[in-house]
Design a protein around this motif. Structure first.
Motif, PDB file in Angstrom:
ATOM      1  N   ARG A 138      30.230  -3.003 -29.027  1.00 17.56           N
ATOM      2  CA  ARG A 138      28.926  -3.327 -29.109  1.00 17.56           C
ATOM      3  C   ARG A 138      27.911  -2.360 -28.408  1.00 17.56           C
ATOM      4  O   ARG A 138      28.018  -1.851 -27.627  1.00 17.56           O
ATOM      5  CB  ARG A 138      28.664  -4.896 -28.194  1.00 17.56           C
ATOM      6  CG  ARG A 138      27.175  -5.255 -28.186  1.00 17.56           C
ATOM      7  CD  ARG A 138      26.833  -6.334 -27.090  1.00 17.56           C
ATOM      8  NE  ARG A 138      27.471  -7.439 -27.415  1.00 17.56           N
ATOM      9  CZ  ARG A 138      28.129  -8.104 -26.160  1.00 17.56           C
ATOM     10  NH1 ARG A 138      27.956  -7.912 -24.991  1.00 17.56           N
ATOM     11  NH2 ARG A 138      28.928  -9.181 -26.600  1.00 17.56           N
ATOM     12  N   THR A 173      23.753  -1.555 -28.242  1.00 16.73           N
ATOM     13  CA  THR A 173      22.243  -2.014 -28.053  1.00 16.73           C
ATOM     14  C   THR A 173      21.422  -0.788 -27.661  1.00 16.73           C
ATOM     15  O   THR A 173      21.835   0.185 -27.125  1.00 16.73           O
ATOM     16  CB  THR A 173      22.514  -3.003 -26.913  1.00 16.73           C
ATOM     17  OG1 THR A 173      22.918  -2.623 -25.720  1.00 16.73           O
ATOM     18  CG2 THR A 173      23.384  -4.421 -27.621  1.00 16.73           C
ATOM     19  N   ARG A 212      21.129  -4.382 -32.536  1.00 23.57           N
ATOM     20  CA  ARG A 212      22.270  -4.575 -31.687  1.00 23.57           C
ATOM     21  C   ARG A 212      23.485  -4.800 -32.948  1.00 23.57           C
ATOM     22  O   ARG A 212      23.173  -5.333 -33.842  1.00 23.57           O
ATOM     23  CB  ARG A 212      22.240  -5.958 -31.036  1.00 23.57           C
ATOM     24  CG  ARG A 212      23.594  -6.534 -30.645  1.00 23.57           C
ATOM     25  CD  ARG A 212      23.565  -7.819 -29.906  1.00 23.57           C
ATOM     26  NE  ARG A 212      24.545  -8.639 -29.674  1.00 23.57           N
ATOM     27  CZ  ARG A 212      24.758  -9.815 -29.225  1.00 23.57           C
ATOM     28  NH1 ARG A 212      23.600 -10.325 -28.781  1.00 23.57           N
ATOM     29  NH2 ARG A 212      25.742 -10.390 -29.002  1.00 23.57           N
TER      30      ARG A 212
END
Length: 221
Positions: free
Chosen positions: A127, A129, A186
Motif C-alpha cells: 500500500r 499513500t 492511495r
C-alpha cells in the motif's frame, strides 16, 4: 531580433535584423517541478512584429507554445517531496504491516524476489499513500500498470478497482488540477507468487506520453 535567457544563461542570441526566423536553443535539463527565471528580449524594425516562444518537452514529438499556466511572475511553493509512504504485508499475517519505508515512486518489477525483507515474494500486499503535486494546471492522467490485483484512490475516492486482476493490465483516470495543487492518493497492490509488477505513471497536460512521477512531486505526512 530576439534573445532568450533561461536561468540567467543566454540560450538564443540572434540580435540582428532579419526576416521571420526560427531560433532553437540547445537542449538543457530541468528538474520536475522546478521553476526557473526566463527573459525574452524582442525588437522589431520591419513592421511585421511577430514573436513566439515554444518548447519541446521530454517525450514530445514536436514543439508547442508554452502554456500560460507554466508561467508565473512569482514562484509557487517548490515541490519538496521525497516519495510515498509504503507498507508491505505478508498476507498470512494481516492486518499488521510487516515492513514500512519511503518509496521514491512506484516502479517495481520484483518477479520472484521478495519486495522487502520480512515479506515473502508472494502472495503479499503493498500500500502506498501520500500526495501527488501538479506542476502545471490542467488535466492530468494517472495510470497504473500491474500484473496482479490493484486499486487506486484519488482524492479519497476509489477511481480504479482491479482487485481481481490476474494478468498484466493498465488502467488510467483523469483529474483536473491547479498548478501546485496537492491531491491525496492511495494505491494498493496484491502480489502473487513468482510474478510481481507494479508501476504508477502520470501524463501531464500537453505531454505526448506517460512517465514515472518524479519523487519531488510525491509526499506524505
Amino acid at each position: 531580433m530576439g534573445r532568450l535567457w533561461v536561468n540567467g544563461a543566454l540560450r538564443v542570441g540572434n540580435w540582428t535584423t532579419h526576416s521571420t526566423t526560427i531560433n532553437t536553443s540547445a537542449a538543457f535539463f530541468l528538474d520536475g517541478g522546478r521553476r526557473v527565471p526566463v527573459r525574452v528580449d524582442y525588437f522589431d524594425n520591419t513592421g511585421v512584429a511577430l514573436v513566439r516562444l515554444d518548447w519541446r518537452r521530454v517525450g514530445a514529438g514536436g514543439f508547442a507554445v508554452v502554456p500560460q499556466a507554466s508561467f508565473a511572475t512569482a514562484d509557487l511553493p517548490q515541490a519538496q517531496g521525497t516519495g510515498l509512504n509504503a507498507q508491505y504485508f505478508d498476507l498470512a499475517t494481516q492486518p499488521a504491516a510487516n515492513a514500512s519505508r519511503v518509496d521514491a515512486g512506484v516502479n517495481f518489477r520484483w518477479g520472484t524476489v521478495a519486495p522487502v525483507e520480512g515479506v515473502p515474494s508472494g502472495p503479499f500486499a503493498a500500500r502506498w499513500t501520500g500526495m501527488v503535486q501538479a506542476i502545471e494546471a490542467g488535466v492530468h492522467q494517472l495510470r497504473v500498470t500491474a500484473d496482479s490485483g490493484f486499486r487506486l484512490w484519488v482524492g479519497g475516492v476509489l477511481r480504479i478497482d482491479r482487485a481481481d486482476n490476474r494478468a498484466t493490465a493498465t488502467a488510467s483516470v483523469a483529474v483536473s488540477l491547479a498548478a501546485g495543487q496537492q491531491l491525496p492518493i492511495r494505491l494498493e497492490y496484491y502480489g502473487l507468487a513468482n510474478r510481481s509488477l507494479i508501476r504508477l505513471d502520470w501524463r501531464r497536460p500537453g505531454a505526448g506520453m506517460f512517465s514515472n512521477i518524479p519523487p519531488s512531486q510525491l509526499s506524505f505526512s
